[in-house]
Design a protein around this motif. Structure first.
Motif, PDB file in Angstrom:
ATOM      1  N   UNK A 110      22.161  34.200  46.290  1.00  0.00           N
ATOM      2  CA  UNK A 110      21.008  34.940  46.769  1.00  0.00           C
ATOM      3  C   UNK A 110      19.779  34.646  45.942  1.00  0.00           C
ATOM      4  N   UNK A 111      18.657  35.150  46.395  1.00  0.00           N
ATOM      5  CA  UNK A 111      17.447  35.098  45.597  1.00  0.00           C
ATOM      6  C   UNK A 111      17.636  36.007  44.393  1.00  0.00           C
ATOM      7  N   UNK A 112      16.683  35.990  43.487  1.00  0.00           N
ATOM      8  CA  UNK A 112      16.782  36.881  42.321  1.00  0.00           C
ATOM      9  C   UNK A 112      16.305  38.264  42.744  1.00  0.00           C
ATOM     10  N   UNK A 113      17.249  39.013  43.268  1.00  0.00           N
ATOM     11  CA  UNK A 113      16.982  40.317  43.862  1.00  0.00           C
ATOM     12  C   UNK A 113      17.340  41.405  42.854  1.00  0.00           C
ATOM     13  N   UNK A 114      16.312  42.119  42.349  1.00  0.00           N
ATOM     14  CA  UNK A 114      16.578  43.133  41.316  1.00  0.00           C
ATOM     15  C   UNK A 114      17.534  44.237  41.766  1.00  0.00           C
ATOM     16  N   UNK A 115      17.754  44.383  43.077  1.00  0.00           N
ATOM     17  CA  UNK A 115      18.699  45.392  43.560  1.00  0.00           C
ATOM     18  C   UNK A 115      20.111  45.119  43.005  1.00  0.00           C
ATOM     19  N   UNK A 116      20.399  43.822  42.838  1.00  0.00           N
ATOM     20  CA  UNK A 116      21.739  43.458  42.344  1.00  0.00           C
ATOM     21  C   UNK A 116      21.805  43.588  40.824  1.00  0.00           C
ATOM     22  N   UNK A 117      21.799  44.816  40.377  1.00  0.00           N
ATOM     23  CA  UNK A 117      21.945  45.100  38.957  1.00  0.00           C
ATOM     24  C   UNK A 117      23.396  44.829  38.552  1.00  0.00           C
ATOM     25  N   UNK A 118      23.635  44.783  37.253  1.00  0.00           N
ATOM     26  CA  UNK A 118      25.008  44.625  36.778  1.00  0.00           C
ATOM     27  C   UNK A 118      25.867  45.772  37.295  1.00  0.00           C
ATOM     28  N   UNK A 119      25.277  46.964  37.302  1.00  0.00           N
ATOM     29  CA  UNK A 119      26.002  48.149  37.753  1.00  0.00           C
ATOM     30  C   UNK A 119      26.452  48.053  39.208  1.00  0.00           C
ATOM     31  N   UNK A 120      25.741  47.265  40.015  1.00  0.00           N
ATOM     32  CA  UNK A 120      26.149  47.088  41.409  1.00  0.00           C
ATOM     33  C   UNK A 120      27.016  45.850  41.594  1.00  0.00           C
ATOM     34  N   UNK A 121      26.714  44.808  40.819  1.00  0.00           N
ATOM     35  CA  UNK A 121      27.457  43.554  40.998  1.00  0.00           C
ATOM     36  C   UNK A 121      28.864  43.618  40.406  1.00  0.00           C
ATOM     37  N   UNK A 122      28.991  44.283  39.247  1.00  0.00           N
ATOM     38  CA  UNK A 122      30.304  44.304  38.599  1.00  0.00           C
ATOM     39  C   UNK A 122      31.391  44.892  39.494  1.00  0.00           C
ATOM     40  N   UNK A 123      31.163  46.106  40.076  1.00  0.00           N
ATOM     41  CA  UNK A 123      32.216  46.624  40.946  1.00  0.00           C
ATOM     42  C   UNK A 123      32.470  45.743  42.169  1.00  0.00           C
ATOM     43  N   UNK A 124      31.424  45.051  42.636  1.00  0.00           N
ATOM     44  CA  UNK A 124      31.609  44.161  43.781  1.00  0.00           C
ATOM     45  C   UNK A 124      32.523  42.983  43.408  1.00  0.00           C
ATOM     46  N   UNK A 125      32.239  42.376  42.263  1.00  0.00           N
ATOM     47  CA  UNK A 125      33.073  41.254  41.809  1.00  0.00           C
ATOM     48  C   UNK A 125      34.515  41.738  41.599  1.00  0.00           C
ATOM     49  N   UNK A 126      34.673  42.901  40.963  1.00  0.00           N
ATOM     50  CA  UNK A 126      36.026  43.428  40.727  1.00  0.00           C
ATOM     51  C   UNK A 126      36.751  43.693  42.040  1.00  0.00           C
ATOM     52  N   UNK A 127      36.026  44.257  43.000  1.00  0.00           N
ATOM     53  CA  UNK A 127      36.659  44.562  44.294  1.00  0.00           C
ATOM     54  C   UNK A 127      37.112  43.281  44.984  1.00  0.00           C
ATOM     55  N   UNK A 128      36.274  42.223  44.898  1.00  0.00           N
ATOM     56  CA  UNK A 128      36.647  40.943  45.505  1.00  0.00           C
ATOM     57  C   UNK A 128      37.930  40.399  44.871  1.00  0.00           C
ATOM     58  N   UNK A 129      37.986  40.481  43.534  1.00  0.00           N
ATOM     59  CA  UNK A 129      39.154  39.947  42.826  1.00  0.00           C
ATOM     60  C   UNK A 129      40.398  40.788  43.090  1.00  0.00           C
ATOM     61  N   UNK A 130      40.192  42.088  43.278  1.00  0.00           N
ATOM     62  CA  UNK A 130      41.324  42.970  43.535  1.00  0.00           C
ATOM     63  C   UNK A 130      41.915  42.703  44.912  1.00  0.00           C
ATOM     64  N   UNK A 131      41.020  42.539  45.899  1.00  0.00           N
ATOM     65  CA  UNK A 131      41.509  42.297  47.263  1.00  0.00           C
ATOM     66  C   UNK A 131      42.105  40.916  47.414  1.00  0.00           C
ATOM     67  N   UNK A 132      41.557  39.957  46.649  1.00  0.00           N
ATOM     68  CA  UNK A 132      41.995  38.562  46.815  1.00  0.00           C
ATOM     69  C   UNK A 132      42.257  37.934  45.455  1.00  0.00           C
TER      70      UNK A 132
END
Ligand code: 5AD
Ligand code: FES
Length: 348
Positions: A110-132
């Motif tokens: 993505x572009x450098x979108x400030x919405x994607x803070x560490x606080x939002x990205x970390x759980x997303x990455x973890x969820x991806x790894x957990x599901x797959x």
């Protein structure tokens, strides 16, 4: 006397070339030389990866960007760009669909979108790894702090793509606003490497103000930094940017460079990029034949595809993920290669 062929043989014998020699190679470039390079690169790629082609499912998570790169269609100043952002739920749904289609690597770009803070990205990455758990997660979300990269690695990210764009500092400054810094980009790449990511660098071929001397610096940089992945594709103008009337990068030069990079870094993961497929209808096939071994079909929802427009006339914006995957698999089959279902890690 130094000839194109003597430089090619030197490269093929796994000797490093000086920046001056890389520059001569580019200056002397001929179609006969390209054919020789292609056959050497094809042999090396077959030795390391056989006829396997690795696929990455590309999820374009946001077209918001706080940066203003002069070449990029989603730059902040482009008031005509339609902005969108996928929700974490939508991103997970894209990955689930991709998993069923045989993808084992997801690239969140993505572009450098400030919405994607560490606080939002970390759980997303973890969820991806957990599901797959059998999948690799690659991030391509631009420049961040070392601490952010560390947290994201801890959350489970495996790889990070951050093109260096150009290894020539003066050239870098002509492509980017003064707020962006070459040194910070290089700092990001070395932090990522340090933190244990598989790292991808890369550059555009034929970006405005690029010379054979600056390209030689790119090659020298790749030779010394030795990234696990190298993304290169032709520059393609976007009409709503300051470089909108510049010519696109050369198709032949891009293929030539793919072969050079394969010979220089035999194990590198080297995509035949969408940009290469955009400037020529058979670009991705030609990229594979020149030494590439990766393709990155789009998994983004069709509704947002056209909005993630870094350059004009981007291909595959109307196709469903399944169509994109099967189209690429068929294209690869037509030239004797096989898209495989695995993470596609770099072979060391
Ligand atoms: N043409 C080709 N590639 C581009 N990129 C950005 N804008 C363009 C363009 N106009 C590339 C940059 C960036 C990557 C995500 O896309 O190299 O790092
Ligand atoms: Fe968005 Fe450069 S303008 S990444």
């Amino acid at each position: 006397m130094t000839t194109e062929f003597s430089l090619i043989e030197k490269l093929a014998a796994r000797h490093s070339l000086s920046a001056e020699e890389y520059e001569s190679l580019l200056t002397l470039r001929s179609s006969e030389g390209a054919a020789r390079l292609r056959s050497l690169a094809d042999r090396v790629r077959r030795e390391v990866y056989g006829t396997d082609i690795y696929v990455r499912g590309l999820i374009e998570v946001s077209s918001f960007c706080k940066n203003d790169c002069l070449y990029c269609g989603i730059r902040k100043s482009n008031k005509n760009a339609e902005r969108y952002r996928l929700s974490p739920e939508e991103i997970l749904a894209c990955a689930d669909e991709g998993y069923d289609l045989g993808f084992r690597t997801f690239v969140l770009q993505g572009g450098e979108d400030p919405w994607f803070t560490d606080g939002r990205l970390m759980p997303l990455v973890s969820a991806l790894k957990e599901r797959h758990p059998d999948c690799a997660v690659t991030l391509s979300m631009g420049e961040r702090s070392r601490e952010s990269y560390r947290l994201l690695k801890e959350a489970g990210a495996d790889r990070y793509l951050l093109r260096h764009e150009t290894a020539d500092k003066a050239h870098y400054e002509k492509l980017h606003p003064s707020k962006m810094s070459f040194d910070n980009r290089m700092r990001c790449l070395s932090d990522l490497r340090d933190l244990g990511y598989q790292v991808g660098a890369g550059f555009m071929v034929g970006s405005p103000f690029q010379t054979n001397a600056s390209l030689a610096q790119d090659l020298k940089f790749l030779e010394t930094f030795r990234p696990d992945m190298v993304g290169i594709g032709p520059f393609i103008p976007h009409k709503d940017t300051p470089f909108g009337d510049r010519p696109a990068g050369s198709y032949e030069l891009t293929l030539y460079l793919l072969s050079v990079i394969r010979l220089m870094l035999p194990h590198v993961l080297l995509p035949a990029t969408t940009a290469l497929g955009t400037i020529h209808p058979m670009g991705r096939e030609a990229g594979i034949l020149a030494g590439a071994n990766v393709v990155m079909p789009n998994l983004s929802p069709v509704s947002v595809r056209k909005k993630y427009a870094l350059y004009d006339n981007k291909i595959c914006t109307g196709d469903e993920s399944a169509q994109c995957k099967s189209c690429l698999a068929a294209r690869m089959r037509s030239i004797g290669f096989t898209v495989v279902t695995n993470r596609g890690d770099v072979k060391k």
